[in-house]
Design an enzyme around this catalytic site. Structure first.
Site, PDB file in Angstrom:
ATOM      1  N   CYS A   1       9.506  19.808 -11.517  1.00  0.00           N
ATOM      2  CA  CYS A   1       8.587  20.503 -12.443  1.00  0.00           C
ATOM      3  C   CYS A   1       7.613  21.422 -11.740  1.00  0.00           C
ATOM      4  CB  CYS A   1       7.798  19.446 -13.258  1.00  0.00           C
ATOM      5  SG  CYS A   1       6.471  18.675 -12.324  1.00  0.00           S
TER       6      CYS A   1
ATOM      7  N   HIS B   1       0.830  -1.215   0.000  1.00  0.00           N
ATOM      8  CA  HIS B   1       0.000   0.000   0.000  1.00  0.00           C
ATOM      9  C   HIS B   1       0.859   1.258   0.000  1.00  0.00           C
ATOM     10  CE1 HIS B   1      -3.532  -2.464   1.850  1.00  0.00           C
ATOM     11  NE2 HIS B   1      -3.369  -2.683   0.559  1.00  0.00           N
TER      12      HIS B   1
HETATM   13  C1  BV8 Z   1      -8.321  -2.113  -5.472  1.00  0.00           C
HETATM   14  C2  BV8 Z   1      -3.306   3.231   2.324  1.00  0.00           C
HETATM   15  C3  BV8 Z   1      -9.130  -2.296  -7.603  1.00  0.00           C
HETATM   16  C4  BV8 Z   1      -4.026   4.389   2.854  1.00  0.00           C
HETATM   17  C5  BV8 Z   1      -4.876   1.465   2.323  1.00  0.00           C
HETATM   18  C6  BV8 Z   1     -15.851  -4.465  -2.053  1.00  0.00           C
HETATM   19  C7  BV8 Z   1     -16.650  -3.407  -1.611  1.00  0.00           C
HETATM   20  C8  BV8 Z   1     -16.162  -2.088  -1.565  1.00  0.00           C
HETATM   21  C9  BV8 Z   1     -14.873  -1.807  -1.976  1.00  0.00           C
HETATM   22  C10 BV8 Z   1     -14.105  -2.873  -2.411  1.00  0.00           C
HETATM   23  C11 BV8 Z   1     -14.558  -4.186  -2.466  1.00  0.00           C
HETATM   24  N1  BV8 Z   1     -13.564  -4.985  -2.928  1.00  0.00           N
HETATM   25  C12 BV8 Z   1     -12.496  -4.225  -3.179  1.00  0.00           C
HETATM   26  C13 BV8 Z   1     -12.813  -2.929  -2.869  1.00  0.00           C
HETATM   27  C14 BV8 Z   1     -12.007  -1.772  -2.958  1.00  0.00           C
HETATM   28  C15 BV8 Z   1     -11.116  -1.565  -1.747  1.00  0.00           C
HETATM   29  C16 BV8 Z   1     -11.472  -2.327  -0.527  1.00  0.00           C
HETATM   30  O1  BV8 Z   1     -10.999  -3.445  -0.308  1.00  0.00           O
HETATM   31  N2  BV8 Z   1     -12.275  -1.688   0.330  1.00  0.00           N
HETATM   32  C17 BV8 Z   1     -12.616  -2.283   1.588  1.00  0.00           C
HETATM   33  C18 BV8 Z   1     -12.814  -1.168   2.645  1.00  0.00           C
HETATM   34  C19 BV8 Z   1     -13.873  -3.114   1.413  1.00  0.00           C
HETATM   35  N3  BV8 Z   1      -9.792  -1.952  -2.159  1.00  0.00           N
HETATM   36  C20 BV8 Z   1      -9.107  -1.075  -2.897  1.00  0.00           C
HETATM   37  O2  BV8 Z   1      -9.536   0.005  -3.262  1.00  0.00           O
HETATM   38  C21 BV8 Z   1      -7.698  -1.522  -3.268  1.00  0.00           C
HETATM   39  N4  BV8 Z   1      -7.574  -1.368  -4.673  1.00  0.00           N
HETATM   40  O3  BV8 Z   1      -9.076  -2.984  -5.109  1.00  0.00           O
HETATM   41  O4  BV8 Z   1      -8.152  -1.767  -6.745  1.00  0.00           O
HETATM   42  C22 BV8 Z   1      -8.796  -1.731  -8.884  1.00  0.00           C
HETATM   43  C23 BV8 Z   1      -8.414  -2.604  -9.886  1.00  0.00           C
HETATM   44  C24 BV8 Z   1      -8.127  -2.079 -11.106  1.00  0.00           C
HETATM   45  C25 BV8 Z   1      -8.189  -0.686 -11.319  1.00  0.00           C
HETATM   46  C26 BV8 Z   1      -8.544   0.173 -10.293  1.00  0.00           C
HETATM   47  C27 BV8 Z   1      -8.849  -0.332  -9.055  1.00  0.00           C
HETATM   48  C28 BV8 Z   1      -6.673  -0.615  -2.605  1.00  0.00           C
HETATM   49  C29 BV8 Z   1      -6.675  -0.895  -1.127  1.00  0.00           C
HETATM   50  C30 BV8 Z   1      -5.561  -0.086  -0.486  1.00  0.00           C
HETATM   51  C31 BV8 Z   1      -6.191   1.021   0.312  1.00  0.00           C
HETATM   52  N5  BV8 Z   1      -5.141   1.703   1.059  1.00  0.00           N
HETATM   53  N6  BV8 Z   1      -3.899   2.082   2.937  1.00  0.00           N
HETATM   54  C32 BV8 Z   1      -3.295   4.863   4.073  1.00  0.00           C
HETATM   55  O5  BV8 Z   1      -2.842   4.013   4.877  1.00  0.00           O
HETATM   56  O6  BV8 Z   1      -3.212   6.087   4.221  1.00  0.00           O
HETATM   57  S1  BV8 Z   1      -5.721   0.297   3.178  1.00  0.00           S
HETATM   58  C33 BV8 Z   1      -5.552   0.535   4.864  1.00  0.00           C
HETATM   59  O7  BV8 Z   1      -6.281  -0.564   5.437  1.00  0.00           O
HETATM   60  C34 BV8 Z   1      -4.141   0.373   5.451  1.00  0.00           C
HETATM   61  O8  BV8 Z   1      -3.149   0.095   4.493  1.00  0.00           O
HETATM   62  C35 BV8 Z   1      -4.294  -0.857   6.354  1.00  0.00           C
HETATM   63  O9  BV8 Z   1      -3.166  -1.577   6.478  1.00  0.00           O
HETATM   64  C36 BV8 Z   1      -5.310  -1.577   5.590  1.00  0.00           C
HETATM   65  C37 BV8 Z   1      -5.958  -2.771   6.146  1.00  0.00           C
HETATM   66  O10 BV8 Z   1      -6.306  -2.537   7.464  1.00  0.00           O
HETATM   67  P1  BV8 Z   1      -5.534  -3.435   8.553  1.00  0.00           P
HETATM   68  O11 BV8 Z   1      -4.065  -3.319   8.302  1.00  0.00           O
HETATM   69  O12 BV8 Z   1      -6.100  -4.797   8.577  1.00  0.00           O
HETATM   70  O13 BV8 Z   1      -5.830  -2.642   9.874  1.00  0.00           O
HETATM   71  P2  BV8 Z   1      -7.182  -2.655  10.723  1.00  0.00           P
HETATM   72  O14 BV8 Z   1      -7.136  -1.473  11.630  1.00  0.00           O
HETATM   73  O15 BV8 Z   1      -8.358  -2.842   9.805  1.00  0.00           O
HETATM   74  O16 BV8 Z   1      -7.085  -4.005  11.579  1.00  0.00           O
HETATM   75  C38 BV8 Z   1      -6.101  -4.119  12.574  1.00  0.00           C
HETATM   76  C39 BV8 Z   1      -6.122  -5.572  13.003  1.00  0.00           C
HETATM   77  O17 BV8 Z   1      -5.069  -5.784  13.930  1.00  0.00           O
HETATM   78  C40 BV8 Z   1      -7.403  -5.968  13.688  1.00  0.00           C
HETATM   79  O18 BV8 Z   1      -7.789  -7.260  13.245  1.00  0.00           O
HETATM   80  C41 BV8 Z   1      -7.020  -6.018  15.176  1.00  0.00           C
HETATM   81  O19 BV8 Z   1      -7.740  -7.034  15.873  1.00  0.00           O
HETATM   82  C42 BV8 Z   1      -5.583  -6.404  15.096  1.00  0.00           C
HETATM   83  N7  BV8 Z   1      -4.745  -5.930  16.197  1.00  0.00           N
HETATM   84  C43 BV8 Z   1      -4.817  -4.726  16.842  1.00  0.00           C
HETATM   85  N8  BV8 Z   1      -3.834  -4.639  17.746  1.00  0.00           N
HETATM   86  C44 BV8 Z   1      -3.108  -5.798  17.657  1.00  0.00           C
HETATM   87  C45 BV8 Z   1      -3.689  -6.619  16.674  1.00  0.00           C
HETATM   88  N9  BV8 Z   1      -3.218  -7.834  16.358  1.00  0.00           N
HETATM   89  C46 BV8 Z   1      -2.134  -8.265  17.029  1.00  0.00           C
HETATM   90  N10 BV8 Z   1      -1.498  -7.528  17.966  1.00  0.00           N
HETATM   91  C47 BV8 Z   1      -1.960  -6.308  18.320  1.00  0.00           C
HETATM   92  N11 BV8 Z   1      -1.336  -5.597  19.266  1.00  0.00           N
HETATM   93 ZN    ZN Z   2       7.197  16.832 -11.189  1.00  0.00          ZN
END
Ligand code: BV8
Ligand code: ZN
Length: 243
Positions: free
Chosen positions: A152, A121
């Site tokens: 640029c 990501h």
């Molecule tokens: C794409 C950068 C297609 C930003 C990020 C269905 C419906 C709607 C939308 C979609 C769908 N299917 C696909 C999509 C699109 C979308 C998507 O998946 N949406 C989701 C919300 C449903 N996906 C995309 O848009 C991706 N691109 O599909 O492209 C395409 C193809 C061709 C042409 C054009 C497009 C792009 C996805 C990337 C988005 N960018 N990050 C930024 O960070 O500023 S995602 C963002 O969420 C972060 O990167 C993060 O890492 C990621 C996932 O979250 P997690 O890392 O899992 O973190 P979270 O807080 O959710 O969970 C934490 C976990 O840790 C929990 O389980 C918790 O219990 C646990 N935990 C907490 N503490 C601890 C622990 N575990 C152990 N120890 C601890 N101490």
């Molecule tokens: Zn530039």
């Protein structure tokens, strides 16, 4: 099964493994004090990542999006890798073939010494010109809002994959290759909600990998895990390497 016996089983699997792949999410950095996305502290001025981490939000209000990223850069700049990041970095020497796939943009795996990795990501310390696509590292804290390209003069954006944007081809290829050849796949600290990363466990499973999930809670991929270790990544991941 209690964590003890499962831990023993996982250690046995790892000691026999030639090829190991690790997939991490925000949970592995939570123990370094970096807010997760979907935890209570994941909010910012009552905006959600899904609202701000999009090309539409950046086109509509680049200043607001840059303020959010500046806030995260300032916060992340004070954080250090924790024992879970360090254990993952040590795995590169431990296994014949190893690859790390991280969804995290905080750069803490690199800080811990990981080099065999795909930051699928992107990385919050990298910026990219929206005009000439020049990429450069920028660790300024705070960063000038709005930052301009030194070549640029175009507007710079974070080199991060936003919702609705596709991942880099090279990252997808490297990830698929690693997942398809792994004997063991560790899935650490991810809620398994964001695609395509949320589908990576199934790819490894299909290829015959032994799937281990390490998380505080159960997630949508808990059902495909052969072993689940419930707890903090910083406590559990280092235990996997103990002789
Ligand atoms: C794409 C950068 C297609 C930003 C990020 C269905 C419906 C709607 C939308 C979609 C769908 N299917 C696909 C999509 C699109 C979308 C998507 O998946 N949406 C989701 C919300 C449903 N996906 C995309 O848009 C991706 N691109 O599909 O492209 C395409 C193809 C061709 C042409 C054009 C497009 C792009 C996805 C990337 C988005 N960018 N990050 C930024 O960070 O500023 S995602 C963002 O969420 C972060 O990167 C993060 O890492 C990621 C996932 O979250 P997690 O890392 O899992 O973190 P979270 O807080 O959710 O969970 C934490 C976990 O840790 C929990 O389980 C918790 O219990 C646990 N935990 C907490 N503490 C601890 C622990 N575990 C152990 N120890 C601890 N101490
Ligand atoms: Zn530039």
């Amino acid at each position: 099964m209690g964590t003890g016996s499962t831990l023993g089983l996982v250690r046995d699997k790892l000691s026999a493994a030639q090829s190991v792949t690790v997939l991490t999410g925000a949970g592995i950095s939570a123990d370094s004090g970096v807010p997760t996305f979907r935890g209570a502290d994941g909010l910012w001025r009552n905006f959600r990542a899904e609202d701000l981490a999009t090309p539409e939000a950046f086109a509509r209000d680049p200043r607001l999006v840059w303020e959010w990223y500046n806030w995260r850069r300032e916060l992340i700049a004070t954080k250090r890798p924790n024992p879970a990041h360090e254990a993952v970095a040590a795995m590169e020497q431990r296994f014949k073939r190893f690859w790390l796939i991280t969804q995290n943009v905080d750069g803490l795996h690199r800080d811990a010494g990981s080099r065999q990795l795909s930051e699928i990501h992107g990385n919050i310390w990298m910026v990219r010109c929206t005009q000439c696509r020049k990429m450069l590292e920028n660790r300024a804290v705070p960063i000038t809002i709005l930052p301009l390209c030194p070549s640029c003069g175009g507007l710079l954006r974070p080199h991060i994959v936003w919702f609705g944007e596709s991942l880099e081809e090279e990252d997808l290829e490297r990830s698929a290759a690693a997942l398809q050849r792994s004997d063991v796949c560790l899935i650490v600290g991810t809620s398994g909600l964001v695609y395509p990363a949320a589908g990576f466990g199934a790819i490894a499973k299909q290829a015959g990998a032994y799937i281990v999930e390490i998380n505080l809670d159960s997630t949508p991929q808990s059902s495909l895990a052969d072993a689940t270790l419930q707890g903090r990544a910083r406590d559990l991941v280092p235990l996997l390497l103990e002789p």
